[in-house]
Design an enzyme around this catalytic site. Structure first.
Site, PDB file in Angstrom:
ATOM      1  N   LYS A  53      35.241  34.511  30.517  1.00 14.21           N
ATOM      2  CA  LYS A  53      35.781  33.272  31.331  1.00 14.21           C
ATOM      3  C   LYS A  53      34.798  32.395  31.940  1.00 14.21           C
ATOM      4  O   LYS A  53      35.186  31.297  32.106  1.00 14.21           O
ATOM      5  CB  LYS A  53      36.418  34.374  32.419  1.00 14.21           C
ATOM      6  CG  LYS A  53      37.713  35.122  31.940  1.00 14.21           C
ATOM      7  CD  LYS A  53      38.327  36.156  32.933  1.00 14.21           C
ATOM      8  CE  LYS A  53      39.411  36.777  32.209  1.00 14.21           C
ATOM      9  NZ  LYS A  53      40.090  37.869  32.956  1.00 14.21           N
ATOM     10  N   GLN A  97      38.635  41.043  38.113  1.00 15.36           N
ATOM     11  CA  GLN A  97      38.928  41.749  36.843  1.00 15.36           C
ATOM     12  C   GLN A  97      39.484  43.099  36.952  1.00 15.36           C
ATOM     13  O   GLN A  97      39.046  43.888  37.678  1.00 15.36           O
ATOM     14  CB  GLN A  97      37.636  41.821  35.962  1.00 15.36           C
ATOM     15  CG  GLN A  97      37.873  42.297  34.507  1.00 15.36           C
ATOM     16  CD  GLN A  97      38.547  40.978  33.621  1.00 15.36           C
ATOM     17  OE1 GLN A  97      38.786  40.020  33.849  1.00 15.36           O
ATOM     18  NE2 GLN A  97      38.925  41.876  32.559  1.00 15.36           N
ATOM     19  N   ASP A 120      45.338  34.000  38.493  1.00 15.07           N
ATOM     20  CA  ASP A 120      45.959  35.130  37.702  1.00 15.07           C
ATOM     21  C   ASP A 120      47.367  35.278  37.691  1.00 15.07           C
ATOM     22  O   ASP A 120      48.086  35.703  36.601  1.00 15.07           O
ATOM     23  CB  ASP A 120      45.524  36.312  37.878  1.00 15.07           C
ATOM     24  CG  ASP A 120      44.157  36.932  37.066  1.00 15.07           C
ATOM     25  OD1 ASP A 120      44.261  36.691  35.932  1.00 15.07           O
ATOM     26  OD2 ASP A 120      43.515  37.637  37.725  1.00 15.07           O
TER      27      ASP A 120
END
Ligand code: GUN
Length: 287
Positions: A53, A97, A120
């Site tokens: 990422k 995460q 997200d």
């Protein structure tokens, strides 16, 4: 029939190029976009995801910060760091995460992220916006799947769409996005009585169960578009999806490979959400 390959890697590349161009415009206006990534603990799989990422951001001209916190981090410390990032004007998106160590409640963590920075798309505000058809961040994997379906030229209106899997991250938002596109949507899961009876009716089949090659060609309607969200290791350690590619590709019209299908799209859509967050902020500054 031999299915055409839905090339997620190629589509993701063109999306990243578009993001890079938009990032360049923001940077030229003195507002370079920024993503903050937080990794708690040392799960090797998560470390690889996070590294990718950060690398994707770099290549697209998005600044990124990476906080690597120890596995014993207290929840209160993580929440304090998220609040700092919420207040940091140089940060447009925040990603924590998952999974998190057991002492930390993921729901509390996600709800602490400002909805304006929830790239997200996991916050209840984002989930509610999706459910009610309002603008908001869409979770990256199902959002990427919708782009892949567009690439295949799928006619979604009135189509029978079957989603196998009901997670908050993929299955449920996927079903809502397909519904929004006027498909007739069925969600199947581990307690579904006759899975094959459902999947055989699907014009669009999205497999997101996390079981290696469990969807076989005999479960697929001839000509269906098959999207494989799975990322599993088979008994020989080989990477494979939830769909048995060899048998399915003899029946489907389009199919995503694993790797090179949904995975690169998920990564690309995080960049899209981040650039959109930055553009929205810029617009509200200019207004
Ligand atoms: N863990 C596995 N997939 C994801 C994702 O898309 N976002 C976050 N934050 N964690 C994940």
């Amino acid at each position: 029939m031999s299915a055409k390959i839905l090339d997620g890697a190629a589509l993701a590349k063109s999306i990243r190029a578009d993001v890079a161009q938009r990032a360049g415009k923001l940077a030229a206006a003195g507002r370079a976009p920024g993503l903050a990534v937080i990794l708690v603990g040392d799960d090797p799989g998560s470390a690889i995801y996070v590294r990718n990422k950060v690398k994707d951001c770099e290549e697209a001209g998005i600044r990124s910060t990476l906080d690597r916190l120890s596995a014993s981090t207290e929840q209160s410390a993580l929440l304090a760091r998220i609040r700092e990032l919420n207040d940091d004007d140089a940060i447009d998106g925040i990603l924590v995460q998952l999974p998190l160590p057991p002492q930390i409640d993921p729901f509390t963590v996600i709800e602490t992220i400002s909805p304006a920075k929830d790239v997200d798309g996991f916050h209840v505000a984002s989930a509610g916006a999706l459910m009610t058809g309002q603008p908001g961040f869409r979770p990256c994997t199902p959002y990427g799947v919708m782009r892949l379906l567009g690439q295949a030229g799928a006619e979604l209106r009135g189509a029978e769409a079957v989603v196998v899997g009901r997670s908050n991250i993929v299955g449920k938002p996927q079903a809502l996005l397909l519904l929004q596109a006027d498909a007739t949507v069925t969600i199947c899961h581990s307690r579904t009585r006759d899975l094959a009876a459902h999947t055989r009716r699907a014009d669009i089949l999205v497999a997101a169960v996390g079981r290696a090659r469990m969807i076989t060609g005999d479960m697929i309607k001839p000509g269906a578009i098959v999207i494989d969200v799975g990322m599993n290791r088979d008994e020989n350690g080989k990477l494979c999806g939830d769909v048995d590619f060899d048998s399915a590709s003899r029946v489907a019209s389009w199919i995503t490979p694993v790797p090179g299908g949904v995975g690169p799209m998920t990564r690309a859509m995080l960049l899209v959400n981040t650039i959109e967050a930055a553009e929205r902020k810029q617009e509200s500054h200019d207004a």
